[in-house]
Write a protein that holds these residues in place. Structure first.
Motif, PDB file in Angstrom:
ATOM      1  N   ARG A 138     -63.889  21.836  -9.213  1.00 13.36           N
ATOM      2  CA  ARG A 138     -62.836  20.820  -9.359  1.00 13.36           C
ATOM      3  C   ARG A 138     -62.270  20.354  -8.029  1.00 13.36           C
ATOM      4  O   ARG A 138     -61.631  19.317  -7.968  1.00 13.36           O
ATOM      5  CB  ARG A 138     -61.699  21.340 -10.248  1.00 13.36           C
ATOM      6  N   GLU A 139     -62.498  21.106  -6.976  1.00 18.34           N
ATOM      7  CA  GLU A 139     -62.008  20.642  -5.684  1.00 18.34           C
ATOM      8  C   GLU A 139     -62.848  19.474  -5.177  1.00 18.34           C
ATOM      9  O   GLU A 139     -62.302  18.495  -4.669  1.00 18.34           O
ATOM     10  CB  GLU A 139     -62.030  21.767  -4.655  1.00 18.34           C
ATOM     11  N   TYR A 140     -64.178  19.555  -5.303  1.00 16.30           N
ATOM     12  CA  TYR A 140     -64.996  18.571  -4.598  1.00 16.30           C
ATOM     13  C   TYR A 140     -65.971  17.787  -5.458  1.00 16.30           C
ATOM     14  O   TYR A 140     -66.578  16.838  -4.968  1.00 16.30           O
ATOM     15  CB  TYR A 140     -65.757  19.230  -3.449  1.00 16.30           C
ATOM     16  N   LEU A 146     -62.820  15.664  -5.432  1.00 11.64           N
ATOM     17  CA  LEU A 146     -62.576  14.654  -4.415  1.00 11.64           C
ATOM     18  C   LEU A 146     -63.746  13.695  -4.227  1.00 11.64           C
ATOM     19  O   LEU A 146     -63.547  12.545  -3.819  1.00 11.64           O
ATOM     20  CB  LEU A 146     -62.221  15.337  -3.093  1.00 11.64           C
ATOM     21  N   THR A 147     -64.968  14.119  -4.537  1.00 13.87           N
ATOM     22  CA  THR A 147     -66.079  13.171  -4.493  1.00 13.87           C
ATOM     23  C   THR A 147     -65.859  12.045  -5.497  1.00 13.87           C
ATOM     24  O   THR A 147     -66.108  10.868  -5.198  1.00 13.87           O
ATOM     25  CB  THR A 147     -67.418  13.881  -4.771  1.00 13.87           C
ATOM     26  N   LEU A 170     -65.056  16.094   3.237  1.00 11.14           N
ATOM     27  CA  LEU A 170     -66.435  16.414   2.876  1.00 11.14           C
ATOM     28  C   LEU A 170     -67.227  16.873   4.096  1.00 11.14           C
ATOM     29  O   LEU A 170     -68.106  17.735   3.987  1.00 11.14           O
ATOM     30  CB  LEU A 170     -67.111  15.214   2.214  1.00 11.14           C
ATOM     31  N   VAL A 171     -66.926  16.303   5.258  1.00 11.53           N
ATOM     32  CA  VAL A 171     -67.542  16.794   6.496  1.00 11.53           C
ATOM     33  C   VAL A 171     -67.154  18.260   6.709  1.00 11.53           C
ATOM     34  O   VAL A 171     -68.002  19.113   7.020  1.00 11.53           O
ATOM     35  CB  VAL A 171     -67.112  15.935   7.696  1.00 11.53           C
ATOM     36  N   THR A 172     -65.877  18.568   6.540  1.00 12.04           N
ATOM     37  CA  THR A 172     -65.400  19.951   6.676  1.00 12.04           C
ATOM     38  C   THR A 172     -66.093  20.865   5.679  1.00 12.04           C
ATOM     39  O   THR A 172     -66.425  22.016   5.994  1.00 12.04           O
ATOM     40  CB  THR A 172     -63.871  19.996   6.466  1.00 12.04           C
ATOM     41  N   LEU A 173     -66.332  20.358   4.470  1.00  9.70           N
ATOM     42  CA  LEU A 173     -66.966  21.151   3.416  1.00  9.70           C
ATOM     43  C   LEU A 173     -68.372  21.596   3.794  1.00  9.70           C
ATOM     44  O   LEU A 173     -68.868  22.607   3.286  1.00  9.70           O
ATOM     45  CB  LEU A 173     -67.001  20.330   2.116  1.00  9.70           C
ATOM     46  N   PRO A 217     -71.433  15.141  -2.981  1.00 12.55           N
ATOM     47  CA  PRO A 217     -70.926  14.745  -1.666  1.00 12.55           C
ATOM     48  C   PRO A 217     -71.950  14.010  -0.817  1.00 12.55           C
ATOM     49  O   PRO A 217     -71.601  13.059  -0.108  1.00 12.55           O
ATOM     50  CB  PRO A 217     -70.521  16.086  -1.043  1.00 12.55           C
ATOM     51  N   LEU A 218     -73.225  14.418  -0.883  1.00 10.21           N
ATOM     52  CA  LEU A 218     -74.246  13.692  -0.114  1.00 10.21           C
ATOM     53  C   LEU A 218     -74.355  12.255  -0.598  1.00 10.21           C
ATOM     54  O   LEU A 218     -74.477  11.320   0.211  1.00 10.21           O
ATOM     55  CB  LEU A 218     -75.604  14.390  -0.232  1.00 10.21           C
TER      56      LEU A 218
END
Length: 410
Positions: A138-140, A146-147, A170-173, A217-218
């Motif tokens: 659920r975070e990303y 966030l995506t 997303l970069v940080t992820l 994310p990609l």
């Protein structure tokens, strides 16, 4: 109109006839209408595309949009692209220009709430990173993370700070959570693939899918870069994901494939517990992963990368063994999602073999849909999603409304 397209048009009529009048949501689930996956919000996308594509009255679309937004709209931290205010906000991006004035006040109000939500969610995610805790889907992810919020913002405010912060997150992820933690990827989640705890996944798992894994994310990073929207280390983050996909790519006589997920044990021994590809779906299979890789190749101007993923897509979608594992017509893991993704991939392809896929897969979709289709009515697993893919096949053209942006494939 070709014979297969005419058949698809006739089937499409039958499907839309099932979805003429919205029913109220269950009394104990008033939020259900705001679901892009299963509720009136997702079904509204079909009526918006039908009105845009084939003309006629806007009345049905307006009726469904009104039903989707009838209750109190929520922009709580548990909402995302597929539920609540972000779902309704995305829906309103598909309204054609002649009717946008009907929804302008609602769109502006919703946009502010969604933007505020995005900032809150980024703040929470970065706090989690600083604590070195593992994330959750659920975070990303695309559905509720966030995506998904970034997908909405890429359509509505691509130059805004909210999208910029999501992309930077997303970069940080893509960075390891802690250097001494056995190289655990930053997107490694704390739970099992069913969002619970399982003895098969002690210490969580790494997910590869477009719906809930790192492929989502990609896709967003690639779609943003293609549009000239970038943040610091944007390309490096994309290459990190591509290298991870390359490390876990499995080879077979039928072509490359990827595991749906890996456990800590898999990570330690360097090979997945899967021994063969699962169904080539959009959500978890080679179809979604290959489209992401193709888009990454396009965005990064890496022709070899693009060619590799196009070959993977073609081989997966012409392999009778893998195709035999597809058992439904839905968007998420069925023929509709496979067909719609193939249409988008073929339009961008440098590999001429991909151009034969839409007709072949569309004919299969229509044949499977002719048997009556799914009992569910919603977008992601139900009749609305199947019907939307049929509008593409019947018209032999890409969607006018861009509804498939919610899958990040366009």
């Amino acid at each position: 109109m070709t014979a297969p397209a005419a058949t698809a048009a006739a089937i499409l009529e039958q499907y839309t006839a099932r979805l003429t009048t919205p029913a109220p949501p269950p009394p104990n689930e008033p939020w259900a209408a705001q679901s892009l996956a299963d509720g009136a919000a997702g079904i509204s996308l079909l009526h918006a595309e039908m009105a845009s594509r084939f003309g006629g009255s806007w009345r049905a679309a307006h009726q469904w949009i009104t039903a989707a937004a009838a209750g109190p709209l929520t922009a709580a931290d548990t909402t995302g692209l597929f539920l609540g205010a972000p779902a309704i906000g995305f829906l309103l991006t598909t309204v054609p220009p002649p009717f946008q004035h009907l929804y302008d006040p609602a769109r502006k109000t919703l946009h502010q709430h969604i933007t505020d939500l995005a900032h809150r969610r980024v703040d929470a995610a970065l706090t989690r990173v600083r604590k070195r805790d593992l994330p959750t889907f659920r975070e990303y992810d695309l559905f509720y993370g966030l995506t998904g919020l970034g997908t909405y913002l890429l359509r509505t405010e691509p130059e805004g700070t909210a999208l910029e912060r999501i992309l930077q997150y997303l970069v940080t992820l893509t960075r390891p959570l802690a250097p001494d933690d056995r190289g655990l990827p930053g997107w490694w989640v704390s739970h099992d693939p069913a969002r619970g705890e399982s003895p098969h996944f002690p210490g969580g798992h790494g997910n590869f899918g477009a719906a809930h894994g790192i492929t989502g994310p990609l896709l967003l990073l690639a779609q943003a870069l293609r549009r000239g929207i970038t943040v610091r280390a944007h390309r490096e983050a994309m290459w990190t994901i591509c290298e991870h996909l390359g490390d876990w790519c499995q080879n077979s006589p039928a072509g490359p494939w990827w595991p749906e997920h890996i456990s800590r044990r898999d990570l330690d021994r360097g090979r997945p517990h899967h021994n063969a590809p699962a169904r080539p779906s959009w959500c978890y299979g080679t179809t979604g992963i290959a489209r992401a890789g193709q888009l990454a190749g396009l965005a990064l101007r890496a022709r070899d990368l693009q060619a590799f993923y196009e070959d993977a897509l073609f081989r997966a979608l012409t392999d009778p063994v893998q195709l035999a594992r597809v058992t439904d017509t839905g968007l998420c893991h069925g023929w509709a999602g496979i067909y719609q993704t193939a249409v988008r991939a073929a339009a961008d392809a440098i590999d001429p073999r991909l151009r034969v896929l839409p007709k072949r897969l569309g004919t299969t979709l229509a044949a499977q849909a002719q048997s009556g289709g799914p009992p569910e009515t919603g977008l992601i697993n139900g009749a609305a999603g199947t019907a939307l893919a049929l509008t593409t096949f019947a018209s032999q053209q890409a969607p006018i409304t861009g509804w498939d942006a919610c899958l990040l494939i366009n």
